[in-house]
Design a protein around this motif. Structure first.
Motif, PDB file in Angstrom:
ATOM      1  N   GLY A  53      15.466  19.830 -33.456  1.00  0.00           N
ATOM      2  CA  GLY A  53      15.658  20.489 -32.172  1.00  0.00           C
ATOM      3  C   GLY A  53      17.102  20.515 -31.719  1.00  0.00           C
ATOM      4  O   GLY A  53      17.411  20.979 -30.619  1.00  0.00           O
ATOM      5  N   GLN A  54      18.018  20.066 -32.581  1.00  0.00           N
ATOM      6  CA  GLN A  54      19.390  19.877 -32.108  1.00  0.00           C
ATOM      7  C   GLN A  54      20.115  21.151 -31.695  1.00  0.00           C
ATOM      8  O   GLN A  54      20.961  21.111 -30.803  1.00  0.00           O
ATOM      9  CB  GLN A  54      20.213  19.083 -33.112  1.00  0.00           C
ATOM     10  N   VAL A  55      19.792  22.301 -32.277  1.00  0.00           N
ATOM     11  CA  VAL A  55      20.487  23.534 -31.886  1.00  0.00           C
ATOM     12  C   VAL A  55      20.017  23.981 -30.500  1.00  0.00           C
ATOM     13  O   VAL A  55      20.827  24.292 -29.625  1.00  0.00           O
ATOM     14  CB  VAL A  55      20.316  24.634 -32.951  1.00  0.00           C
ATOM     15  N   GLY A  56      18.719  23.993 -30.272  1.00  0.00           N
ATOM     16  CA  GLY A  56      18.206  24.326 -28.950  1.00  0.00           C
ATOM     17  C   GLY A  56      18.645  23.326 -27.897  1.00  0.00           C
ATOM     18  O   GLY A  56      18.947  23.692 -26.755  1.00  0.00           O
ATOM     19  N   ILE A  57      18.707  22.057 -28.271  1.00  0.00           N
ATOM     20  CA  ILE A  57      19.163  21.008 -27.349  1.00  0.00           C
ATOM     21  C   ILE A  57      20.631  21.215 -26.995  1.00  0.00           C
ATOM     22  O   ILE A  57      21.031  21.065 -25.837  1.00  0.00           O
ATOM     23  CB  ILE A  57      18.892  19.608 -27.941  1.00  0.00           C
ATOM     24  N   GLU A  58      21.440  21.567 -27.977  1.00  0.00           N
ATOM     25  CA  GLU A  58      22.856  21.859 -27.702  1.00  0.00           C
ATOM     26  C   GLU A  58      22.973  23.022 -26.719  1.00  0.00           C
ATOM     27  O   GLU A  58      23.788  22.993 -25.794  1.00  0.00           O
ATOM     28  CB  GLU A  58      23.600  22.175 -28.997  1.00  0.00           C
ATOM     29  N   ALA A  59      22.142  24.050 -26.908  1.00  0.00           N
ATOM     30  CA  ALA A  59      22.159  25.192 -25.992  1.00  0.00           C
ATOM     31  C   ALA A  59      21.789  24.749 -24.578  1.00  0.00           C
ATOM     32  O   ALA A  59      22.450  25.127 -23.600  1.00  0.00           O
ATOM     33  CB  ALA A  59      21.202  26.278 -26.484  1.00  0.00           C
ATOM     34  N   LEU A  60      20.752  23.928 -24.452  1.00  0.00           N
ATOM     35  CA  LEU A  60      20.348  23.423 -23.136  1.00  0.00           C
ATOM     36  C   LEU A  60      21.445  22.582 -22.507  1.00  0.00           C
ATOM     37  O   LEU A  60      21.726  22.704 -21.311  1.00  0.00           O
ATOM     38  CB  LEU A  60      19.065  22.593 -23.261  1.00  0.00           C
TER      39      LEU A  60
END
Length: 191
Positions: A53-60
């Motif tokens: 989930g790290q890419v979506g988490i970075e976006a958030l």
């Protein structure tokens, strides 16, 4: 593996136990979000084959309004939930336990960014990209589809609605950026 910037900056994220996921390197992730820039603020982000989930988490962390994580592996789903809790970024998220291809056959909801990063060397990136191309209503008019692959996996893909507009390599990570064709009227017919 850590969050690079924003609200959850410097938080170390959990890995998915065992083989099967290929997290993006911090270098490639920093470059990705440098390319997206401030447009990530208030964006809706779809993270397919989400893994940690790290890419979506970075976006958030950088101000995205919402992120949907689609993953079918149970260990990866537990990791996504743990990473969201660790970063305090659960608000505005949806974690979907599903096969990506089944999910893409569902009722589309438009996103600003669709990130495709499947397991390597199986051609799954191409299949997912072609499905989004056939159902472009998954992406807002000025949105991007971003594919993460190993450079040796790349091949040109014939698409009706989208076209490759940028491509970057960071060691073993290649990022391919697709947008609607400039001559696309929204019908998918190019000509």
């Amino acid at each position: 593996m850590r969050v690079i910037a924003g609200k959850a900056k410097s938080r170390n994220l959990h890995d998915v136990p065992g083989p099967g996921t290929r997290p993006i390197t911090n270098r490639a992730k920093a470059a990705l979000f440098s390319i997206i820039g401030p447009d990530v603020a208030d964006a809706r982000f779809l993270d397919l084959f989400a893994g940690t989930g790290q890419v979506g988490i970075e976006a958030l962390s950088r101000g995205a309004a919402a992120a949907t994580f689609v993953e079918k592996g149970s260990a990866a789903l537990r990791t996504i939930h743990a990473n969201l809790a660790l970063t305090g970024l659960e608000a505005g998220t949806k974690v979907v336990s599903a096969d990506v291809f089944q999910y893409l056959l569902g009722v589309p909801e438009p996103f600003d960014y669709i990130y495709i990063a499947p397991p390597q060397y199986r051609g799954l990136w191409r299949q997912a990209l072609q499905m989004v191309d056939l159902h472009p209503e998954w992406l807002n008019e000025d949105g991007w589809v971003i594919v993460q692959i190993h450079p040796v996996e790349y091949e040109a893909v014939e698409l009706r609605t989208f076209e490759l507009f940028d491509q970057r390599e960071y060691g073993s990570v290649m990022l391919c950026f697709y947008q609607r064709r400039l001559d696309d009227d929204g019908s998918g017919d190019v000509g």
